[in-house]
Structures are given as structure tokens and as C-alpha cells.
Design a protein around this motif. Structure first.
Motif, PDB file in Angstrom:
ATOM      1  N   PRO A  56       7.689  -5.840 -22.907  1.00 25.81           N
ATOM      2  CA  PRO A  56       6.901  -4.843 -22.151  1.00 25.81           C
ATOM      3  C   PRO A  56       6.864  -5.138 -20.654  1.00 25.81           C
ATOM      4  CG  PRO A  56       5.765  -5.423 -24.186  1.00 25.81           C
ATOM      5  CD  PRO A  56       6.913  -6.377 -24.070  1.00 25.81           C
ATOM      6  N   ILE A  57       6.775  -6.406 -20.268  1.00 26.17           N
ATOM      7  CA  ILE A  57       6.794  -6.737 -18.835  1.00 26.17           C
ATOM      8  C   ILE A  57       8.169  -6.445 -18.246  1.00 26.17           C
ATOM      9  CG2 ILE A  57       6.562  -8.640 -17.191  1.00 26.17           C
ATOM     10  CD1 ILE A  57       4.507  -9.868 -19.023  1.00 26.17           C
ATOM     11  N   ALA A  58       9.226  -6.711 -19.031  1.00 27.58           N
ATOM     12  CA  ALA A  58      10.577  -6.370 -18.560  1.00 27.58           C
ATOM     13  C   ALA A  58      10.711  -4.867 -18.346  1.00 27.58           C
ATOM     14  CB  ALA A  58      11.613  -6.862 -19.569  1.00 27.58           C
ATOM     15  N   ASN A  59      10.100  -4.079 -19.228  1.00 21.43           N
ATOM     16  CA  ASN A  59      10.155  -2.621 -19.054  1.00 21.43           C
ATOM     17  C   ASN A  59       9.424  -2.180 -17.788  1.00 21.43           C
ATOM     18  OD1 ASN A  59      11.618  -2.371 -21.368  1.00 21.43           O
ATOM     19  ND2 ASN A  59       9.887  -1.769 -22.648  1.00 21.43           N
ATOM     20  N   LEU A  60       8.330  -2.871 -17.472  1.00 14.08           N
ATOM     21  CA  LEU A  60       7.630  -2.560 -16.221  1.00 14.08           C
ATOM     22  C   LEU A  60       8.532  -2.867 -15.018  1.00 14.08           C
ATOM     23  CD1 LEU A  60       5.037  -1.761 -14.711  1.00 14.08           C
ATOM     24  CD2 LEU A  60       4.340  -4.172 -14.823  1.00 14.08           C
ATOM     25  N   ALA A  61       9.256  -3.983 -15.093  1.00  8.95           N
ATOM     26  CA  ALA A  61      10.173  -4.326 -14.001  1.00  8.95           C
ATOM     27  C   ALA A  61      11.299  -3.297 -13.888  1.00  8.95           C
ATOM     28  CB  ALA A  61      10.754  -5.717 -14.233  1.00  8.95           C
ATOM     29  N   ILE A  62      11.819  -2.857 -15.040  1.00  3.60           N
ATOM     30  CA  ILE A  62      12.881  -1.842 -15.028  1.00  3.60           C
ATOM     31  C   ILE A  62      12.365  -0.539 -14.412  1.00  3.60           C
ATOM     32  CG2 ILE A  62      14.321  -0.389 -16.506  1.00  3.60           C
ATOM     33  CD1 ILE A  62      14.520  -2.781 -18.426  1.00  3.60           C
ATOM     34  N   ALA A  63      11.144  -0.150 -14.802  1.00  2.00           N
ATOM     35  CA  ALA A  63      10.573   1.078 -14.233  1.00  2.00           C
ATOM     36  C   ALA A  63      10.354   0.926 -12.731  1.00  2.00           C
ATOM     37  CB  ALA A  63       9.256   1.404 -14.939  1.00  2.00           C
ATOM     38  N   GLY A  64       9.935  -0.275 -12.297  1.00  2.00           N
ATOM     39  CA  GLY A  64       9.756  -0.506 -10.868  1.00  2.00           C
ATOM     40  C   GLY A  64      11.065  -0.393 -10.098  1.00  2.00           C
ATOM     41  N   ILE A  65      12.139  -0.910 -10.687  1.00  2.00           N
ATOM     42  CA  ILE A  65      13.446  -0.804 -10.037  1.00  2.00           C
ATOM     43  C   ILE A  65      13.888   0.656  -9.970  1.00  2.00           C
ATOM     44  CG2 ILE A  65      15.888  -1.398 -10.305  1.00  2.00           C
ATOM     45  CD1 ILE A  65      14.997  -4.085 -11.438  1.00  2.00           C
ATOM     46  N   GLN A  66      13.573   1.412 -11.026  1.00  3.06           N
ATOM     47  CA  GLN A  66      13.905   2.849 -10.985  1.00  3.06           C
ATOM     48  C   GLN A  66      13.142   3.555  -9.867  1.00  3.06           C
ATOM     49  OE1 GLN A  66      13.410   3.562 -15.472  1.00  3.06           O
ATOM     50  NE2 GLN A  66      14.908   5.092 -14.887  1.00  3.06           N
ATOM     51  N   VAL A  67      11.899   3.175  -9.669  1.00  2.00           N
ATOM     52  CA  VAL A  67      11.118   3.804  -8.595  1.00  2.00           C
ATOM     53  C   VAL A  67      11.723   3.458  -7.232  1.00  2.00           C
ATOM     54  CG1 VAL A  67       8.879   3.776  -7.431  1.00  2.00           C
ATOM     55  CG2 VAL A  67       8.983   3.941  -9.917  1.00  2.00           C
ATOM     56  N   LEU A  68      12.060   2.181  -7.049  1.00  2.00           N
ATOM     57  CA  LEU A  68      12.634   1.767  -5.764  1.00  2.00           C
ATOM     58  C   LEU A  68      14.016   2.380  -5.537  1.00  2.00           C
ATOM     59  CD1 LEU A  68      11.626  -2.014  -5.788  1.00  2.00           C
ATOM     60  CD2 LEU A  68      10.537  -0.151  -4.535  1.00  2.00           C
ATOM     61  N   GLY A  69      14.756   2.613  -6.632  1.00  5.22           N
ATOM     62  CA  GLY A  69      16.102   3.180  -6.497  1.00  5.22           C
ATOM     63  C   GLY A  69      16.200   4.580  -7.054  1.00  5.22           C
ATOM     64  N   TRP A  70      15.151   5.382  -6.854  1.00  7.29           N
ATOM     65  CA  TRP A  70      15.102   6.730  -7.457  1.00  7.29           C
ATOM     66  C   TRP A  70      16.273   7.596  -6.999  1.00  7.29           C
ATOM     67  CZ3 TRP A  70      15.070  11.033  -4.410  1.00  7.29           C
ATOM     68  CH2 TRP A  70      14.733  10.854  -3.065  1.00  7.29           C
ATOM     69  N   CYS A  71      16.790   7.332  -5.804  1.00  5.72           N
ATOM     70  CA  CYS A  71      17.867   8.157  -5.253  1.00  5.72           C
ATOM     71  C   CYS A  71      19.247   7.665  -5.685  1.00  5.72           C
ATOM     72  CB  CYS A  71      17.789   8.152  -3.730  1.00  5.72           C
ATOM     73  SG  CYS A  71      17.749   6.475  -3.030  1.00  5.72           S
ATOM     74  N   ASN A  72      19.290   6.630  -6.519  1.00  5.33           N
ATOM     75  CA  ASN A  72      20.552   6.011  -6.904  1.00  5.33           C
ATOM     76  C   ASN A  72      20.832   6.313  -8.372  1.00  5.33           C
ATOM     77  OD1 ASN A  72      22.706   4.303  -7.409  1.00  5.33           O
ATOM     78  ND2 ASN A  72      21.904   2.656  -6.151  1.00  5.33           N
ATOM     79  N   PRO A  73      21.771   7.188  -8.699  1.00  2.00           N
ATOM     80  CA  PRO A  73      22.014   7.548 -10.115  1.00  2.00           C
ATOM     81  C   PRO A  73      22.418   6.352 -10.967  1.00  2.00           C
ATOM     82  CG  PRO A  73      23.132   9.077  -8.622  1.00  2.00           C
ATOM     83  CD  PRO A  73      22.634   7.962  -7.775  1.00  2.00           C
ATOM     84  N   LEU A  74      23.114   5.404 -10.390  1.00  2.00           N
ATOM     85  CA  LEU A  74      23.541   4.246 -11.172  1.00  2.00           C
ATOM     86  C   LEU A  74      22.355   3.390 -11.603  1.00  2.00           C
ATOM     87  CD1 LEU A  74      26.818   3.190  -9.326  1.00  2.00           C
ATOM     88  CD2 LEU A  74      26.603   4.095 -11.635  1.00  2.00           C
ATOM     89  N   ILE A  75      21.301   3.392 -10.825  1.00  2.00           N
ATOM     90  CA  ILE A  75      20.097   2.649 -11.212  1.00  2.00           C
ATOM     91  C   ILE A  75      19.506   3.229 -12.495  1.00  2.00           C
ATOM     92  CG2 ILE A  75      17.704   2.201 -10.563  1.00  2.00           C
ATOM     93  CD1 ILE A  75      19.593   0.344  -9.189  1.00  2.00           C
ATOM     94  N   HIS A  76      19.471   4.545 -12.595  1.00  2.00           N
ATOM     95  CA  HIS A  76      18.909   5.182 -13.793  1.00  2.00           C
ATOM     96  C   HIS A  76      19.828   4.986 -14.997  1.00  2.00           C
ATOM     97  CE1 HIS A  76      15.794   6.884 -11.292  1.00  2.00           C
ATOM     98  NE2 HIS A  76      16.725   7.337 -10.462  1.00  2.00           N
TER      99      HIS A  76
END
Length: 299
Positions: free
Chosen positions: A154-174
Motif C-alpha cells: 500500500p505504501i508503494a502504491n502511494l509512491a506510484i500515485a505520487g509519481i503519477q501526479v508529479l509526471g501527469w504530463c508524461n504518458p510513459l509515467i502512466h
């Protein structure tokens, strides 16, 4: 100048993270085949490693080699940062709304099996859990979800979601976030079966039973995450030996070091300020204060 440097760092970080995602997508299959699903999942640590490496001065900046590019302009840099910040806030809002909707479904007994919550995780089961799953399948689901909690997923998922927020404009991040969540499920499968290898068949049957109900959230770990066929296929593989796992961990550590050095080496030189930065600069006390002439102070 500060806004220009922040915008440049943002662009560098996005480019390095995208390159790291492509590298992981290339390596995760061979790593899974050679060292198991658990170690293949750890490859995703390369993405933050590559992004963080861009924050430090690159090799060309350290040596002062190469021609610096022109400045993008203060107004353009502020516009880039404002758009990025607005997009990040918007995506964070969407994730929070999705999490709230998932919790509402869980409270109504229409979600799960899954693990809900980050810092105080708990197992969520659907209302018809006891009728849909037999006793053996219920035991498999319980082992799987408890393994998620024990691994800190669950903490890893929070980190993944945080990276998605920081890289929202980057399709490869998603794309990377989606694949990382799938690899997490396969790593959790491998973790459970490494302790109970004789339960592969009932575990696969539980997966088949659960895949018809796939409800999750960006922060939850849910049992029926796809690709189902790949997960069932991996269940038939034996766990790699301790020696292979050690070699795999060493390989991932080596790849991480090479990735950080590669990003540090190839990152181009940044622009130079068009005037000397005055802060912290120099302070000269050349006038008397209360009748006392202060000595000249140099930083």
C-alpha cells in the motif's frame, strides 16, 4: 532565473523518468524469467533513481564543457510551472475522488478482495465472499492480501500515485504505473507461493474465480488485477534458488548505479544566468552605524 532553473529541472526529470520507464519495460520480462517476479518488480526503483539523478549537476556542468543553451525566458518558465502545478493538483484530486468512491463501494460490500488504506491497511472483502469462494479459495485470498500488507505494497502504491501526479504530463509515467501495479501483484503471488508451493492449483482457481470482479483504486491492492493468463502461467514456475535471487538483487543494484551514472553523464549542460547572482553575494559595510564604522564583510 529561479523559475527557469525549476522549469529546466522539471523537463530533465520528466525525460529521465521516461527513459527509465522504457528501460524497465525492456528488462522486466527477461528479469522475471531469470530471477523471478519479486525481483522483476524491484526494477521499477530505476524510475525514481533516474529522476533524482537529474537534480544534481551533470557531468558537463561539473566540467563546464559544451555550450550552454539559451534561457527559456522568465515568463515562459513561469507558465510551464503553472501548467504543471495545475495538472498535478487536478490529477491528485481525481485520485482522491477515485479512492473515496472505492471506499464507498467497499463499505457497501461491492468491492474486493483488496487491501484498502495506506498507513493503516485492512482487507476488504465483497458481501458475497463466503458464497463465491470455497474454503480453500478464501484461504488463498487471505494469504495474498496479508502478503500485500506485510510487503508494504500500500505504501508503494502511494509512491506510484505520487509519481503519477508529479509526471501527469508524461504518458510513459502512466504506462509505467500500470505495469508496476501488475508486477506488484505477480510479485505478491510469488511471495505467497514461495511459502506454500503445494497450493499453486487452488491459488490459480481462486484467481480465476476473482477475475470477474475487478474493482480497485489507485491506492488499493486488489486480488483480481490482470493480466490473468500471465499470472496463472507464472504460478506454474518454481521459485528461483537463493543463489539466483542473490545474483538478481546484485544485478538490479548494478543497473541502478549504471542508470544514475548514465543520466548524470548524458544530461546536457544547463543555461547560464545572464547576470551574476547576487545572493548570498557580498555585503559591504561601508557606512557608519551608530557612529561605528563596520569593517568590510565578504561572504
Amino acid at each position: 532565473m529561479m523559475a527557469e532553473l525549476l522549469a529546466l529541472t522539471l523537463l530533465r526529470t520528466q525525460a529521465a523518468a521516461a527513459a527509465a520507464v522504457l528501460l524497465v519495460l525492456l528488462l522486466r520480462g527477461p528479469m522475471r524469467a531469470a530471477f523471478g517476479a519479486g525481483l522483476a518488480y524491484r526494477l521499477w526503483a530505476l524510475v525514481p533513481v533516474a529522476a533524482i539523478a537529474t537534480v544534481f549537476p551533470s557531468l558537463s556542468e561539473t566540467l563546464g564543457s559544451g555550450a550552454p543553451p539559451p534561457l527559456m525566458g522568465e515568463e515562459r518558465a513561469v507558465l510551464v510551472l503553472a501548467i504543471w502545478l495545475a495538472g498535478g493538483v487536478a490529477l491528485a484530486t481525481v485520485i482522491l475522488l477515485q479512492e473515496r468512491a472505492f471506499r464507498a463501494r467497499a463499505e457497501a460490500g461491492r468491492a474486493g478482495p483488496a487491501v484498502m488504506g495506506v498507513f493503516w491497511p485492512r482487507i476488504v472483502l465483497p458481501a458475497d465472499f463466503s458464497t463465491r469462494f470455497d474454503e480453500q479459495a478464501r484461504k488463498m485470498v487471505d494469504l495474498h492480501e496479508r502478503a500485500h500488507i506485510k510487503r508494504g505494497d500500500p505504501i508503494a502504491n502511494l509512491a506510484i500515485a505520487g509519481i503519477q501526479v508529479l509526471g501527469w504530463c508524461n504518458p510513459l509515467i502512466h504506462l509505467g504505473a500500470l505495469c508496476a501495479r501488475l508486477d506488484q501483484e505477480m510479485a505478491c503471488d510469488a511471495s505467497v507461493l514461495s511459502l506454500r508451493p503445494k497450493l499453486r492449483r487452488p491459488y490459480a482457481e481462486a484467481l480465476l474465480e476473482a477475475h470477474t470482479r475487478r474493482t480497485g483504486s489507485p491506492l488499493a491492492c486488489f486480488f483480481a488485477a490482470h493480466p490473468l493468463l500471465l499470472r496463472v502461467k507464472l504460478l506454474a514456475r518454481p521459485e528461483p534458488s537463493y543463489r539466483r535471487q542473490t545474483a538478481g538483487a546484485a544485478t538490479i543494484a548494478l543497473i541502478a548505479v549504471v542508470t544514475a551514472l548514465g543520466v548524470w553523464t548524458v544530461t546536457p549542460r544547463g543555461p547560464l544566468p545572464n547576470q551574476e547572482i547576487s545572493w548570498p553575494g557580498r555585503f559591504v559595510g561601508d557606512s557608519p552605524v551608530d557612529g561605528i564604522t563596520l569593517p568590510k564583510l565578504h561572504h
